[in-house]
Design a protein around this motif. Structure first.
Motif, PDB file in Angstrom:
ATOM      1  N   GLU A 123       0.833  -1.207   0.000  1.00  0.00           N
ATOM      2  CA  GLU A 123       0.000   0.000   0.000  1.00  0.00           C
ATOM      3  C   GLU A 123       0.863   1.250   0.000  1.00  0.00           C
ATOM      4  N   GLU A 124       1.888   1.264   0.814  1.00  0.00           N
ATOM      5  CA  GLU A 124       2.761   2.444   0.861  1.00  0.00           C
ATOM      6  C   GLU A 124       3.491   2.618  -0.472  1.00  0.00           C
ATOM      7  N   LYS A 125       3.884   1.521  -1.100  1.00  0.00           N
ATOM      8  CA  LYS A 125       4.558   1.599  -2.395  1.00  0.00           C
ATOM      9  C   LYS A 125       3.619   2.187  -3.446  1.00  0.00           C
ATOM     10  N   LYS A 126       2.328   1.768  -3.408  1.00  0.00           N
ATOM     11  CA  LYS A 126       1.363   2.290  -4.371  1.00  0.00           C
ATOM     12  C   LYS A 126       1.184   3.788  -4.169  1.00  0.00           C
ATOM     13  N   GLU A 127       1.105   4.237  -2.923  1.00  0.00           N
ATOM     14  CA  GLU A 127       0.951   5.652  -2.634  1.00  0.00           C
ATOM     15  C   GLU A 127       2.166   6.453  -3.114  1.00  0.00           C
ATOM     16  N   GLU A 128       3.350   5.886  -2.937  1.00  0.00           N
ATOM     17  CA  GLU A 128       4.560   6.567  -3.391  1.00  0.00           C
ATOM     18  C   GLU A 128       4.573   6.677  -4.909  1.00  0.00           C
ATOM     19  N   ASP A 129       4.144   5.605  -5.608  1.00  0.00           N
ATOM     20  CA  ASP A 129       4.097   5.622  -7.060  1.00  0.00           C
ATOM     21  C   ASP A 129       3.100   6.650  -7.560  1.00  0.00           C
ATOM     22  N   LYS A 130       1.976   6.829  -6.894  1.00  0.00           N
ATOM     23  CA  LYS A 130       0.978   7.816  -7.300  1.00  0.00           C
ATOM     24  C   LYS A 130       1.537   9.230  -7.151  1.00  0.00           C
ATOM     25  N   ASP A 131       2.285   9.466  -6.070  1.00  0.00           N
ATOM     26  CA  ASP A 131       2.845  10.798  -5.818  1.00  0.00           C
ATOM     27  C   ASP A 131       3.874  11.170  -6.894  1.00  0.00           C
ATOM     28  N   GLU A 132       4.534  10.211  -7.438  1.00  0.00           N
ATOM     29  CA  GLU A 132       5.576  10.508  -8.433  1.00  0.00           C
ATOM     30  C   GLU A 132       4.980  10.765  -9.743  1.00  0.00           C
TER      31      GLU A 132
END
Length: 132
Positions: A123-132
């Motif tokens: 989940e945290e990885k998905k959120e980081e990918d969205k922010d980029e």
């Protein structure tokens, strides 16, 4: 070790031990008019306006009263029996002295700032990918 002897809770008053030189351990008194009066018809028999009071010498503040077939008990006291051995609690042991203070150590924080760690959860990885 020897067990305590069994004493039944309810036993006749005359079986109580004599109390500090008295003939009995109870005081029994009658208060009020002891004259028996005839009950009003159609009731039969007699009635009395007296009250019988029983007071134990051992427990000051306790009284049991009886009147016309009814009884009531009352105790107002501090729960300490009269004439018995006094209870004196044993004093506690001396308080121990405080231990010597230990040597202070520096906090285990590094002097240089560490790099942020990568995320462990998806989940945290998905959120980081969205922010980029």
């Amino acid at each position: 070790m020897q067990a305590d002897p069994y004493i039944p809770r309810l036993r006749p008053l005359n079986e109580d031990d004599k109390f500090l030189g008295y003939e009995t351990s109870w005081q029994i008194r009658t208060y009020g008019d002891e004259q028996p009066y005839a009950k009003e018809p159609p009731k039969e028999g007699t009635s009395s306006y007296s009250v019988i009071a029983l007071r134990p010498f051992k427990w000051p503040g306790a009284v049991t009263v009886f009147h016309n077939g009814k009884w009531e008990s009352l105790y107002i006291g501090d729960g300490i029996a009269f004439g018995g051995d006094s209870f004196v609690p044993v004093s506690p042991e001396d308080i121990m002295e405080d231990p010597e203070d230990g040597v202070e150590q520096e906090e285990p924080n590094p002097k240089t700032e560490l790099e942020p760690l990568e995320s462990d959860t998806d989940e945290e990885k998905k959120e980081e990918d969205k922010d980029e």
